[in-house]
Design a protein around this motif. Structure first.
Motif, PDB file in Angstrom:
ATOM      1  N   MET A   1     -16.649 -37.266  56.260  1.00 28.11           N
ATOM      2  CA  MET A   1     -15.255 -37.200  56.699  1.00 28.11           C
ATOM      3  C   MET A   1     -14.735 -38.559  57.175  1.00 28.11           C
ATOM      4  SD  MET A   1     -14.220 -34.125  56.151  1.00 28.11           S
ATOM      5  CE  MET A   1     -12.718 -34.055  57.113  1.00 28.11           C
ATOM      6  N   ARG A   2     -15.394 -39.631  56.768  1.00 24.80           N
ATOM      7  CA  ARG A   2     -14.993 -40.972  57.200  1.00 24.80           C
ATOM      8  C   ARG A   2     -14.091 -41.688  56.208  1.00 24.80           C
ATOM      9  NH1 ARG A   2     -20.886 -42.640  59.540  1.00 24.80           N
ATOM     10  NH2 ARG A   2     -20.835 -41.135  61.258  1.00 24.80           N
ATOM     11  N   GLY A   3     -13.636 -41.024  55.182  1.00 19.88           N
ATOM     12  CA  GLY A   3     -12.832 -41.692  54.171  1.00 19.88           C
ATOM     13  C   GLY A   3     -13.725 -42.531  53.279  1.00 19.88           C
ATOM     14  N   ARG A   4     -13.100 -43.391  52.501  1.00 20.38           N
ATOM     15  CA  ARG A   4     -13.862 -44.234  51.584  1.00 20.38           C
ATOM     16  C   ARG A   4     -13.336 -45.661  51.657  1.00 20.38           C
ATOM     17  NH1 ARG A   4     -16.417 -40.276  51.645  1.00 20.38           N
ATOM     18  NH2 ARG A   4     -17.298 -39.099  49.910  1.00 20.38           N
ATOM     19  N   ARG A   5     -14.236 -46.572  51.387  1.00 22.14           N
ATOM     20  CA  ARG A   5     -13.903 -47.995  51.289  1.00 22.14           C
ATOM     21  C   ARG A   5     -14.680 -48.515  50.086  1.00 22.14           C
ATOM     22  NH1 ARG A   5     -16.176 -52.578  54.415  1.00 22.14           N
ATOM     23  NH2 ARG A   5     -14.659 -54.247  54.319  1.00 22.14           N
ATOM     24  N   TYR A   6     -13.943 -49.073  49.119  1.00 27.25           N
ATOM     25  CA  TYR A   6     -14.538 -49.489  47.865  1.00 27.25           C
ATOM     26  C   TYR A   6     -14.291 -50.973  47.585  1.00 27.25           C
ATOM     27  CZ  TYR A   6     -14.419 -44.474  46.628  1.00 27.25           C
ATOM     28  OH  TYR A   6     -14.571 -43.106  46.598  1.00 27.25           O
ATOM     29  N   ALA A   7     -15.253 -51.597  46.949  1.00 25.38           N
ATOM     30  CA  ALA A   7     -15.066 -52.928  46.372  1.00 25.38           C
ATOM     31  C   ALA A   7     -14.688 -52.702  44.908  1.00 25.38           C
ATOM     32  CB  ALA A   7     -16.338 -53.752  46.503  1.00 25.38           C
TER      33      ALA A   7
ATOM     34  N   ASP B   1      -5.702 -50.666  41.900  1.00 27.49           N
ATOM     35  CA  ASP B   1      -5.090 -49.914  40.791  1.00 27.49           C
ATOM     36  C   ASP B   1      -6.029 -48.855  40.233  1.00 27.49           C
ATOM     37  OD1 ASP B   1      -2.781 -51.388  41.055  1.00 27.49           O
ATOM     38  OD2 ASP B   1      -3.192 -52.689  39.348  1.00 27.49           O
ATOM     39  N   ARG B   2      -7.297 -49.182  40.139  1.00 29.54           N
ATOM     40  CA  ARG B   2      -8.273 -48.222  39.607  1.00 29.54           C
ATOM     41  C   ARG B   2      -8.459 -47.042  40.559  1.00 29.54           C
ATOM     42  NH1 ARG B   2     -14.485 -49.368  38.763  1.00 29.54           N
ATOM     43  NH2 ARG B   2     -15.070 -47.259  38.178  1.00 29.54           N
ATOM     44  N   VAL B   3      -8.525 -47.320  41.855  1.00 29.07           N
ATOM     45  CA  VAL B   3      -8.687 -46.246  42.846  1.00 29.07           C
ATOM     46  C   VAL B   3      -7.418 -45.401  42.910  1.00 29.07           C
ATOM     47  CG1 VAL B   3      -9.140 -45.722  45.269  1.00 29.07           C
ATOM     48  CG2 VAL B   3     -10.379 -47.594  44.146  1.00 29.07           C
ATOM     49  N   TRP B   4      -6.254 -46.049  42.921  1.00 24.59           N
ATOM     50  CA  TRP B   4      -4.975 -45.326  42.952  1.00 24.59           C
ATOM     51  C   TRP B   4      -4.861 -44.400  41.739  1.00 24.59           C
ATOM     52  CZ3 TRP B   4      -0.863 -44.189  45.902  1.00 24.59           C
ATOM     53  CH2 TRP B   4       0.293 -43.720  45.278  1.00 24.59           C
ATOM     54  N   SER B   5      -5.181 -44.916  40.569  1.00 24.78           N
ATOM     55  CA  SER B   5      -5.088 -44.110  39.340  1.00 24.78           C
ATOM     56  C   SER B   5      -6.024 -42.909  39.391  1.00 24.78           C
ATOM     57  CB  SER B   5      -5.403 -44.966  38.114  1.00 24.78           C
ATOM     58  OG  SER B   5      -4.419 -45.947  37.946  1.00 24.78           O
TER      59      SER B   5
ATOM     60  N   LEU C   1      -1.843 -28.117  52.045  1.00 28.82           N
ATOM     61  CA  LEU C   1      -1.194 -29.378  51.713  1.00 28.82           C
ATOM     62  C   LEU C   1      -2.207 -30.487  51.953  1.00 28.82           C
ATOM     63  CD1 LEU C   1       2.159 -28.817  53.614  1.00 28.82           C
ATOM     64  CD2 LEU C   1       1.759 -28.546  51.165  1.00 28.82           C
ATOM     65  N   VAL C   2      -2.213 -31.490  51.089  1.00 27.07           N
ATOM     66  CA  VAL C   2      -3.095 -32.641  51.268  1.00 27.07           C
ATOM     67  C   VAL C   2      -2.275 -33.920  51.115  1.00 27.07           C
ATOM     68  CG1 VAL C   2      -5.178 -31.441  50.499  1.00 27.07           C
ATOM     69  CG2 VAL C   2      -3.828 -32.720  48.852  1.00 27.07           C
ATOM     70  N   ARG C   3      -2.667 -34.929  51.846  1.00 25.95           N
ATOM     71  CA  ARG C   3      -2.040 -36.249  51.747  1.00 25.95           C
ATOM     72  C   ARG C   3      -3.155 -37.279  51.650  1.00 25.95           C
ATOM     73  NH1 ARG C   3       1.160 -36.681  56.347  1.00 25.95           N
ATOM     74  NH2 ARG C   3       2.774 -35.657  55.147  1.00 25.95           N
ATOM     75  N   VAL C   4      -3.042 -38.150  50.672  1.00 27.33           N
ATOM     76  CA  VAL C   4      -4.029 -39.202  50.434  1.00 27.33           C
ATOM     77  C   VAL C   4      -3.318 -40.545  50.566  1.00 27.33           C
ATOM     78  CG1 VAL C   4      -5.573 -40.234  48.730  1.00 27.33           C
ATOM     79  CG2 VAL C   4      -5.393 -37.742  48.899  1.00 27.33           C
ATOM     80  N   ARG C   5      -3.954 -41.443  51.291  1.00 32.19           N
ATOM     81  CA  ARG C   5      -3.419 -42.797  51.446  1.00 32.19           C
ATOM     82  C   ARG C   5      -4.438 -43.782  50.876  1.00 32.19           C
ATOM     83  NH1 ARG C   5      -3.372 -46.531  56.347  1.00 32.19           N
ATOM     84  NH2 ARG C   5      -1.937 -48.160  55.693  1.00 32.19           N
ATOM     85  N   VAL C   6      -3.965 -44.637  49.975  1.00 34.37           N
ATOM     86  CA  VAL C   6      -4.794 -45.672  49.362  1.00 34.37           C
ATOM     87  C   VAL C   6      -4.183 -47.014  49.759  1.00 34.37           C
ATOM     88  CG1 VAL C   6      -5.712 -46.603  47.191  1.00 34.37           C
ATOM     89  CG2 VAL C   6      -5.261 -44.137  47.399  1.00 34.37           C
ATOM     90  N   TYR C   7      -5.003 -47.914  50.301  1.00 34.76           N
ATOM     91  CA  TYR C   7      -4.474 -49.199  50.776  1.00 34.76           C
ATOM     92  C   TYR C   7      -5.581 -50.250  50.766  1.00 34.76           C
ATOM     93  CZ  TYR C   7      -6.807 -47.962  55.136  1.00 34.76           C
ATOM     94  OH  TYR C   7      -7.748 -47.614  56.071  1.00 34.76           O
ATOM     95  N   LEU C   8      -5.172 -51.499  50.875  1.00 35.76           N
ATOM     96  CA  LEU C   8      -6.119 -52.606  50.990  1.00 35.76           C
ATOM     97  C   LEU C   8      -6.298 -52.941  52.465  1.00 35.76           C
ATOM     98  CD1 LEU C   8      -4.930 -54.984  48.122  1.00 35.76           C
ATOM     99  CD2 LEU C   8      -6.883 -53.413  48.121  1.00 35.76           C
ATOM    100  N   ASP C   9      -7.554 -53.135  52.874  1.00 35.41           N
ATOM    101  CA  ASP C   9      -7.802 -53.517  54.262  1.00 35.41           C
ATOM    102  C   ASP C   9      -7.707 -55.038  54.408  1.00 35.41           C
ATOM    103  OD1 ASP C   9     -10.240 -54.575  53.359  1.00 35.41           O
ATOM    104  OD2 ASP C   9     -11.474 -53.059  54.349  1.00 35.41           O
ATOM    105  N   ALA C  10      -8.012 -55.548  55.586  1.00 37.73           N
ATOM    106  CA  ALA C  10      -7.904 -56.978  55.863  1.00 37.73           C
ATOM    107  C   ALA C  10      -8.844 -57.814  55.004  1.00 37.73           C
ATOM    108  CB  ALA C  10      -8.170 -57.241  57.343  1.00 37.73           C
ATOM    109  N   ASP C  11      -9.903 -57.200  54.483  1.00 35.97           N
ATOM    110  CA  ASP C  11     -10.853 -57.895  53.618  1.00 35.97           C
ATOM    111  C   ASP C  11     -10.554 -57.682  52.139  1.00 35.97           C
ATOM    112  OD1 ASP C  11     -12.333 -58.834  55.835  1.00 35.97           O
ATOM    113  OD2 ASP C  11     -13.411 -56.923  55.942  1.00 35.97           O
ATOM    114  N   ALA C  12      -9.381 -57.136  51.826  1.00 34.30           N
ATOM    115  CA  ALA C  12      -8.942 -56.862  50.456  1.00 34.30           C
ATOM    116  C   ALA C  12      -9.835 -55.839  49.745  1.00 34.30           C
ATOM    117  CB  ALA C  12      -8.817 -58.137  49.646  1.00 34.30           C
ATOM    118  N   GLN C  13     -10.433 -54.934  50.520  1.00 34.94           N
ATOM    119  CA  GLN C  13     -11.201 -53.816  49.951  1.00 34.94           C
ATOM    120  C   GLN C  13     -10.271 -52.605  49.897  1.00 34.94           C
ATOM    121  OE1 GLN C  13     -14.152 -54.567  48.688  1.00 34.94           O
ATOM    122  NE2 GLN C  13     -13.906 -56.599  49.574  1.00 34.94           N
ATOM    123  N   THR C  14     -10.455 -51.759  48.920  1.00 34.29           N
ATOM    124  CA  THR C  14      -9.600 -50.588  48.748  1.00 34.29           C
ATOM    125  C   THR C  14     -10.113 -49.438  49.609  1.00 34.29           C
ATOM    126  OG1 THR C  14      -9.193 -51.286  46.476  1.00 34.29           O
ATOM    127  CG2 THR C  14      -8.534 -49.050  47.061  1.00 34.29           C
ATOM    128  N   CYS C  15      -9.243 -48.918  50.464  1.00 22.52           N
ATOM    129  CA  CYS C  15      -9.596 -47.828  51.378  1.00 22.52           C
ATOM    130  C   CYS C  15      -8.816 -46.571  51.005  1.00 22.52           C
ATOM    131  CB  CYS C  15      -9.256 -48.210  52.812  1.00 22.52           C
ATOM    132  SG  CYS C  15     -10.164 -49.656  53.384  1.00 22.52           S
TER     133      CYS C  15
END
Length: 137
Positions: A23-29, A33-37, A76-90
């Motif tokens: 339940m901690r979300g995800r952080r990807y290198a 665009d790939r994660v959003w898609s 209902l679900v809400r998903v937020r995709v964003y870049l963190d301070a290290d430019a990793q996709t969260c």
């Protein structure tokens, strides 16, 4: 909230400090665009019966409805995709019952189902799925 039902609303959300690591979300290198898609595909029918109801690509937010099924209230679900301070996709997520009532754990299961599907879709290689870190908002 830290990924557990709280009070009478039964809403859940991911949090970097959740006691359940799932339940901690995800952080990807992996590029944004790939994660959003991938998230878009999952909420647009990639997960059975889920239907995208709103998207805001400027703010990285997707919302979907999950219909009522036997012993599972609509949600209902809400998903937020964003870049963190290290430019990793969260990726963070919120889920709750559509009517604000009880959901017998359905919201939590929806979050877990989404992240399992997202990981399967992205198939992150070694070093591409990173440990979530607390984010400043």
């Amino acid at each position: 909230m830290t990924g557990a039902a709280s009070g009478p609303s039964y809403r859940v959300r991911t949090a970097p400090d959740a006691s359940d690591a799932r339940m901690r979300g995800r952080r990807y290198a992996i590029p944004f665009d790939r994660v959003w898609s991938a998230a878009f595909r999952l909420l647009s029918g990639g997960l059975p019966h889920w239907s995208l109801t709103w998207e805001d690509d400027e703010h990285g937010v997707l919302e979907a409805k999950v219909p009522h099924r036997t012993l599972r209230p609509a949600g209902l679900v809400r998903v937020r995709v964003y870049l963190d301070a290290d430019a990793q996709t969260c990726v963070e997520m919120f889920a709750g019952p559509a009517d604000g009532g009880r959901d017998l754990g359905a919201s939590r299961r929806r979050v877990l189902r989404f992240f399992e599907a997202l990981d399967r879709d992205l198939a992150p290689g070694p070093g591409q799925r990173l440990t979530p870190i607390p984010t400043a908002r």
